[in-house]
Write an enzyme that holds these catalytic residues in place. Sequence first.
Site, PDB file in Angstrom:
ATOM      1  N   ASP A  41     -10.492   3.865  11.002  1.00 14.46           N
ATOM      2  CA  ASP A  41      -9.768   2.218  11.325  1.00 14.46           C
ATOM      3  C   ASP A  41     -10.173   2.551  12.712  1.00 14.46           C
ATOM      4  O   ASP A  41      -9.152   2.389  13.892  1.00 14.46           O
ATOM      5  CB  ASP A  41      -7.885   2.860  11.919  1.00 14.46           C
ATOM      6  CG  ASP A  41      -7.425   2.097  10.227  1.00 14.46           C
ATOM      7  OD1 ASP A  41      -7.798   1.444   9.318  1.00 14.46           O
ATOM      8  OD2 ASP A  41      -7.415   3.646   9.365  1.00 14.46           O
ATOM      9  N   HIS A  44     -11.814   1.928   2.461  1.00 12.50           N
ATOM     10  CA  HIS A  44     -10.848   2.453   1.837  1.00 12.50           C
ATOM     11  C   HIS A  44     -12.213   3.062   0.506  1.00 12.50           C
ATOM     12  O   HIS A  44     -11.909   2.572  -0.915  1.00 12.50           O
ATOM     13  CB  HIS A  44      -9.770   1.608   0.919  1.00 12.50           C
ATOM     14  CG  HIS A  44      -8.932   1.742   2.120  1.00 12.50           C
ATOM     15  ND1 HIS A  44      -7.260   1.096   1.755  1.00 12.50           N
ATOM     16  CD2 HIS A  44      -8.229   1.991   3.194  1.00 12.50           C
ATOM     17  CE1 HIS A  44      -6.420   1.537   2.464  1.00 12.50           C
ATOM     18  NE2 HIS A  44      -7.508   1.671   3.523  1.00 12.50           N
ATOM     19  N   ASP A  98      -9.685  -3.157   2.008  1.00 18.34           N
ATOM     20  CA  ASP A  98     -10.003  -2.521   3.253  1.00 18.34           C
ATOM     21  C   ASP A  98     -10.711  -2.067   3.037  1.00 18.34           C
ATOM     22  O   ASP A  98     -11.311  -0.815   1.944  1.00 18.34           O
ATOM     23  CB  ASP A  98      -8.078  -1.211   2.963  1.00 18.34           C
ATOM     24  CG  ASP A  98      -8.757  -0.766   4.895  1.00 18.34           C
ATOM     25  OD1 ASP A  98      -9.601  -0.654   4.635  1.00 18.34           O
ATOM     26  OD2 ASP A  98      -7.630  -1.079   5.080  1.00 18.34           O
ATOM     27  N   GLU A 117      -3.209  -2.766  -2.309  1.00 22.92           N
ATOM     28  CA  GLU A 117      -4.297  -2.018  -1.829  1.00 22.92           C
ATOM     29  C   GLU A 117      -4.615  -0.887  -2.352  1.00 22.92           C
ATOM     30  O   GLU A 117      -3.828   0.226  -2.350  1.00 22.92           O
ATOM     31  CB  GLU A 117      -3.583  -2.557  -0.151  1.00 22.92           C
ATOM     32  CG  GLU A 117      -4.881  -2.339   0.735  1.00 22.92           C
ATOM     33  CD  GLU A 117      -4.869  -1.733   1.971  1.00 22.92           C
ATOM     34  OE1 GLU A 117      -3.559  -1.950   2.290  1.00 22.92           O
ATOM     35  OE2 GLU A 117      -5.397  -1.956   2.978  1.00 22.92           O
ATOM     36  N   LYS A 176      -7.159   2.507  -2.926  1.00 26.17           N
ATOM     37  CA  LYS A 176      -7.569   3.700  -1.550  1.00 26.17           C
ATOM     38  C   LYS A 176      -8.469   4.785  -1.967  1.00 26.17           C
ATOM     39  O   LYS A 176      -8.034   4.516  -2.800  1.00 26.17           O
ATOM     40  CB  LYS A 176      -6.831   3.849  -0.417  1.00 26.17           C
ATOM     41  CG  LYS A 176      -6.707   4.718   0.381  1.00 26.17           C
ATOM     42  CD  LYS A 176      -6.317   4.856   1.848  1.00 26.17           C
ATOM     43  CE  LYS A 176      -6.369   5.942   2.936  1.00 26.17           C
ATOM     44  NZ  LYS A 176      -5.614   5.866   4.025  1.00 26.17           N
ATOM     45  N   ASP A 232     -12.451   7.506   7.115  1.00 24.89           N
ATOM     46  CA  ASP A 232     -10.841   6.141   6.224  1.00 24.89           C
ATOM     47  C   ASP A 232     -10.490   6.030   8.305  1.00 24.89           C
ATOM     48  O   ASP A 232      -9.672   5.521   8.268  1.00 24.89           O
ATOM     49  CB  ASP A 232      -9.679   5.761   5.598  1.00 24.89           C
ATOM     50  CG  ASP A 232      -9.305   4.437   6.161  1.00 24.89           C
ATOM     51  OD1 ASP A 232     -10.039   3.119   6.752  1.00 24.89           O
ATOM     52  OD2 ASP A 232      -7.878   4.564   5.363  1.00 24.89           O
ATOM     53  N   HIS A 250      -8.281  -6.547   4.391  1.00 22.44           N
ATOM     54  CA  HIS A 250      -8.573  -5.847   5.807  1.00 22.44           C
ATOM     55  C   HIS A 250      -9.210  -5.195   6.140  1.00 22.44           C
ATOM     56  O   HIS A 250      -9.732  -4.285   6.590  1.00 22.44           O
ATOM     57  CB  HIS A 250      -7.740  -4.755   5.381  1.00 22.44           C
ATOM     58  CG  HIS A 250      -5.304  -4.571   4.899  1.00 22.44           C
ATOM     59  ND1 HIS A 250      -5.101  -3.895   5.079  1.00 22.44           N
ATOM     60  CD2 HIS A 250      -5.189  -6.209   5.403  1.00 22.44           C
ATOM     61  CE1 HIS A 250      -4.253  -4.348   5.455  1.00 22.44           C
ATOM     62  NE2 HIS A 250      -3.707  -5.613   5.821  1.00 22.44           N
ATOM     63  N   ASP A 266      -7.100  -5.104   9.879  1.00 17.61           N
ATOM     64  CA  ASP A 266      -5.846  -3.337   9.703  1.00 17.61           C
ATOM     65  C   ASP A 266      -7.027  -1.873  10.358  1.00 17.61           C
ATOM     66  O   ASP A 266      -8.023  -1.282   9.937  1.00 17.61           O
ATOM     67  CB  ASP A 266      -5.682  -3.068   8.760  1.00 17.61           C
ATOM     68  CG  ASP A 266      -5.206  -1.775   8.848  1.00 17.61           C
ATOM     69  OD1 ASP A 266      -4.606  -1.484   9.331  1.00 17.61           O
ATOM     70  OD2 ASP A 266      -4.966  -1.305   6.909  1.00 17.61           O
ATOM     71  N   TRP A 283       1.105  -1.317   0.371  1.00 16.75           N
ATOM     72  CA  TRP A 283      -0.064   0.567  -0.084  1.00 16.75           C
ATOM     73  C   TRP A 283       1.382   1.311   0.011  1.00 16.75           C
ATOM     74  O   TRP A 283       1.461   1.192   0.676  1.00 16.75           O
ATOM     75  CB  TRP A 283      -0.834   0.043   1.008  1.00 16.75           C
ATOM     76  CG  TRP A 283      -1.778   1.239   1.190  1.00 16.75           C
ATOM     77  CD1 TRP A 283      -2.817   1.586   0.633  1.00 16.75           C
ATOM     78  CD2 TRP A 283      -1.427   2.300   2.219  1.00 16.75           C
ATOM     79  NE1 TRP A 283      -2.730   2.979   0.948  1.00 16.75           N
ATOM     80  CE2 TRP A 283      -2.530   3.197   1.971  1.00 16.75           C
ATOM     81  CE3 TRP A 283      -0.759   2.726   3.565  1.00 16.75           C
ATOM     82  CZ2 TRP A 283      -2.771   4.907   2.497  1.00 16.75           C
ATOM     83  CZ3 TRP A 283       0.082   4.172   4.264  1.00 16.75           C
ATOM     84  CH2 TRP A 283      -1.352   4.868   4.031  1.00 16.75           C
TER      85      TRP A 283
HETATM   86  C1  RNT Z   1      -3.535   2.628   5.043  1.00 14.05           C
HETATM   87  C2  RNT Z   1      -3.734   0.559   4.826  1.00 14.05           C
HETATM   88  C3  RNT Z   1      -2.758   0.632   5.225  1.00 14.05           C
HETATM   89  C4  RNT Z   1      -2.617   0.663   6.614  1.00 14.05           C
HETATM   90  C5  RNT Z   1      -1.380  -0.410   7.203  1.00 14.05           C
HETATM   91  C6  RNT Z   1      -1.156   0.095   8.410  1.00 14.05           C
HETATM   92  O1  RNT Z   1      -5.180   3.263   4.574  1.00 14.05           O
HETATM   93  O2  RNT Z   1      -5.055   0.509   5.185  1.00 14.05           O
HETATM   94  O3  RNT Z   1      -3.287  -0.821   5.198  1.00 14.05           O
HETATM   95  O4  RNT Z   1      -3.689   0.743   7.605  1.00 14.05           O
HETATM   96  O5  RNT Z   1      -0.874  -0.791   6.227  1.00 14.05           O
HETATM   97 ZN    ZN Z   2      -5.546  -2.045   5.007  1.00 17.02          ZN
END
Ligand code: RNT
Ligand code: ZN
Length: 440
Positions: free
Chosen positions: A317, A283, A280, A247, A249, A315, A307, A347, A208
Amino acid sequence: MSASAKPSKSQKAPKPSPAATPPAVKPPGAYSLSRERYSSLGVDTEAALATLATLPVSIHCWQGDDVGGFEHGGQALGGGIAVTGNYPGKARTPEELRADLEKALSLIPGKHRVNLHASYGEFGAKPVDRDAVEPAHFKGWISWAKSHGLGLDFNPTFFSHPKASDGFTLAHRSKAVRKFWIEHGKRSREIGAAMGRALGSSTVTNFWVPDGFKDTPADRLSPRERLAESLDEIFQAPLKGAVDAVEPKLFGIGSESYVVGSAEFYLAYAVSRKKMLCLDSGHFHPTENVADKISSVLQFLPEVLLHVSRGVRWDSDHVVVYNDELQSLAREVVANGFLKRVRLGLDYFDASINRVAAWVIGTRALQRALLVALLEPTRALRETETDGDFTSRLALQEELKTLPFGAVWEEFCARQEVPAGLDWIGEVRAYEEAVLSKRA
Ligand code: RNT
Ligand code: ZN
């Protein structure tokens, strides 16, 4: 307890006649009642428990220290991601992080994997820049994983670094900066492959990059050409045991207007280059259904990496919890028979609560969602659809929501010898008091 053992008010009550005394058999436990209930729908709870025990979750190390890592001088977090909160006790060394992971793993049923970033190496006395990382810097992690029967997954770290401070890495307009990050990518891939070989369980190396613009670009094309070219160079050398994922986003902090590695970019890249795609859950546009993507991308890709995260309005998290979104994600994987083609990873990063608890809550939530998916009478449900009976489909879908899966989950925890229910929180509190609270 016999009446004579404890004289009490009940002695005043009239004695029940012998005929009314219930026979002294143990009443069926909550699990066996639930098993019968599921069995009446054609669902075998024993099979569900057996399958769940074989599903590893790749637990992300970075929840334990707010995505800090162990490089010299410890860079501030960058790359358009952010951790909020100042809960005390974050891990400061690889030893502390491993101890915290061990505590979390002892409260999570099943056998799992740990997901590392390149910035979490053990670099010794001299600083080691990203273009010089080697498998040797991960010896400690590999032997720890081996001794605990854990698999490892890996990620190059394309953020929190002076050469990423303007928001670009592999798509940077400067050839020298790209070259630096390409070297990091190549070395990370070698580290991932070495981990997989050492542990006898393939390591996914997930790419990523944060690259993107805060404001409207004048040129959307050239950065994407450069990203494709850089990735191709990283993946050029055939490498035994390498399993690469990419990955996409939608946006990040400071890359609100344009992200080079968009969903379309990486979907097309993964299909054309035969890479794994990482989805993810934070994302995409907040109203997009990530669960719905699985059966689409697996038409054309052999495998996907998840993820699993929880975005709140963006996003953000947040710690994964058991909600409809998580349930439909697990359901799409299980009901379609994709358990062998989907790698499950987490994640998220929350520094506002106990970090060990954050791992436990998120991982157990994902496992619970998988269990509920495994307890679905999928064939019966699909039959209503093939019959065109959408009334029964809706009725059954609603009925499934309140089936007694909690008792099956507690049975799973008991068999896996981890606390069921909320009992685990006492252990986290004790660890906090004995260990975490002593960290400055
Ligand atoms: C960031 C991505 C990525 C990170 C990690 C730390 O938006 O989701 O995967 O969260 O690699
Ligand atoms: Zn991620």
